[in-house]
Design an enzyme around this catalytic site. Structure first.
Site, short mmCIF file in Angstrom:
data_model
loop_
_atom_site.label_atom_id
_atom_site.label_comp_id
_atom_site.label_asym_id
_atom_site.label_seq_id
_atom_site.Cartn_x
_atom_site.Cartn_y
_atom_site.Cartn_z
CG HIS A 72 0.57 -4.43 -3.01
ND1 HIS A 72 0.23 -4.82 -1.75
CD2 HIS A 72 1.85 -4.82 -3.20
CE1 HIS A 72 1.27 -5.42 -1.19
NE2 HIS A 72 2.26 -5.42 -2.05
CE1 TYR A 201 -3.90 0.50 3.81
CE2 TYR A 201 -3.69 2.21 5.47
CZ TYR A 201 -3.34 1.69 4.24
OH TYR A 201 -2.45 2.37 3.43
N PRO A 293 -0.31 9.74 7.90
CG PRO A 293 1.06 8.29 9.14
CD PRO A 293 0.35 9.60 9.22
CE LYS A 297 -3.77 9.62 -2.07
NZ LYS A 297 -3.20 8.34 -2.49
CE1 TYR A 384 -3.98 3.33 0.68
CE2 TYR A 384 -3.35 2.09 -1.28
CZ TYR A 384 -3.18 2.39 0.07
OH TYR A 384 -2.19 1.76 0.79
C1 PHB Z 1 4.31 1.87 4.78
O1 PHB Z 1 4.51 0.79 4.22
O2 PHB Z 1 5.22 2.46 5.37
C2 PHB Z 1 2.96 2.50 4.75
C3 PHB Z 1 1.96 1.90 4.00
C4 PHB Z 1 0.70 2.46 3.97
C5 PHB Z 1 0.44 3.62 4.68
C6 PHB Z 1 1.44 4.23 5.43
C7 PHB Z 1 2.70 3.66 5.47
O3 PHB Z 1 -0.81 4.14 4.66
#
Ligand code: PHB
Ligand code: APR
Length: 390
Positions: A72, A201, A293, A297, A384
């Site tokens: 990505h 997000y 989460p 990280k 990130y």
């Molecule tokens: C996930 O795909 O499980 C995932 C992706 C991004 C995050 C947390 C979990 O910030």
């Protein structure tokens, strides 16, 4: 029984450490309380930072990650009914990969099995002793219930937040830093193609939502919920309609629904223990620190810890204790950066039930600034995608 390093826990931290030590010619035994199938199937997060990808590739366990992981180059912040793309690769030159943590765990278990490296599953009653001497020991019951003692030169506590290694350190030695958030994540795995090519997000007044994925056929989704809520309160219908509201945009977006294969609730907390070692016991990964989460990280920090730890233990066993003595300080610098970043992403994106209008306006201003300023977006993208290893 004797080994050089006893590793408690077969999560990403324990398995990767064992493999890195093997490459350095150091013997290790991994002891895991769950059974092999459970460990291989446990659904966890799924974003690999660039430094994590490079390390796995370098040591020869990145083949499936390269073939099946989804690279990505950016993700969306969704708020005010629109998408605001954070162009990670354009801003930082780095790429991340969406690849389930459980896939990395499977790849590492396979690598152990191919080389005959010892991982004992389904052990119980694990107890540590003599960590403050040069010859510590681990007592446990094996899968058949037989009591065993593993004598070693060092112990790696990779047994996660609820493990026994951290609590085995005498009281008064550790200083802990803790923050609980007034929300949890409800995570679902759905058998449906992702509704968007990238992660989303989403900040919404009803709460945060995240659109992620595992493959062209599997979508991973999360909803901010009240931590007191139970899974039973969330029917599939309720999940889909709440996701649709929170992910809505004024442009063309429709959420693809499908059968829900897995549902779970994760509490959100920040936690750090200092120092990350005591005598010949070294903590790594979730045993030493937890991040919410939102910044993706958790696993990446575990990888960074054991990269340092494998070198520190290798030198220690060859008679040079300098790196082992600075293990904790080296790791904690990265840990606190990730703690800050995860707290910042969490605070910026979630709906805090206790927030007043003033805080809500500040939050929106922060989102708008991050989405519109190249400097702010670059800072987010740099954290990130993963800062370089020390
Ligand atoms: C996930 O795909 O499980 C995932 C992706 C991004 C995050 C947390 C979990 O910030
Ligand atoms: N004895 C042996 N094994 C134990 C014990 C014990 N007493 N207690 C826990 N374990 C095992 C758990 O069953 C688990 O398999 O230790 C392992 C710890 O693994 P993780 O929880 O995956 O932690 P870690 O390897 O540090 O990886 C961190 O995992 O929790 C996620 O979000 C987190 O992505 C991060 C990553």
């Amino acid at each position: 029984m004797r080994t050089q390093v006893a590793i408690i826990g077969a999560g990403p931290a324990g398995l990767l450490l064992s493999y890195l030590l093997h490459l350095e010619g150091v013997d290790a035994v991994v002891l895991e309380s769950r059974d092999r199938e459970y460990v291989r199937k446990r659904v966890r997060a799924g974003v690999c930072e660039q430094p994590t990808i490079e390390l796995l590739r370098e040591i020869g366990v990145g083949r499936r990650l390269d073939a099946e992981g989804m690279p990505h180059e950016g993700f969306s912040l969704r708020f005010d009914g629109a998408d605001h793309r954070i162009a990670i690769t354009e801003l930082t030159g780095k790429t991340i990969a969406v690849y389930g943590q459980q896939e990395i765990v499977k790849d590492l278990i396979d690598a152990h099995e191919e080389r005959g490296l010892p991982v004992e599953f389904a052990v119980s009653s694990v107890e540590l002793s003599d960590m403050d001497t040069a010859s510590p020991a681990v007592r446990y019951r094996d899968a058949d219930g037989v009591e065993r003692t593993l004598e070693c030169d060092a112990i790696a506590g990779c047994d996660g937040f609820h493990g026994i290694c951290r609590p085995s350190i005498p009281s008064g030695v550790l200083h802990t830093f803790d923050r609980e958030y007034p929300f949890a994540w409800l995570g679902v795995m759905a058998e449906t193609p992702p509704s968007h090519e990238e992660l989303i997000y989403a900040h919404h007044e009803r709460g945060f939502a995240l659109h992620s994925m595992r493959s062209p056929e599997l979508t991973r989704l999360y909803l901010q919920i009240d931590p007191a809520e139970e899974l039973a309160a969330w029917s599939d219908d309720r999940i889909w309609s709440e996701l649709a509201v929170r992910l809505e945009t004024s442009a063309d977006f429709s959420l693809k629904e499908g059968p829900i294969l897995d549902k779970s609730i994760t509490p959100m907390r920040s936690f750090v223990t200092e120092p990350m070692s005591y005598g010949r016991l070294f903590l790594a990964g979730d045993a030493a620190h937890i991040v919410p989460p939102t910044g993706a990280k958790g696993m990446n920090l575990a990888v960074a810890d054991v990269r340092v730890l494998s070198r520190a233990l290798t030198s220690l066993l060859r008679g040079d204790s300098m790196l082992a003595e600075s293990y904790s300080d080296i790791c904690l610098r990265r840990v606190w950066r990730a703690e800050h970043f995860s707290w910042y992403m969490t605070s910026m994106l979630h709906a805090d039930p206790a927030a007043d209008d003033f805080q809500r306006r500040l939050q929106l201003s922060q989102l708008r600034y991050t989405a519109s300023s190249r400097a702010a977006a670059t800072s987010l993208a740099e954290n990130y995608a993963g800062l370089p290893f020390e």
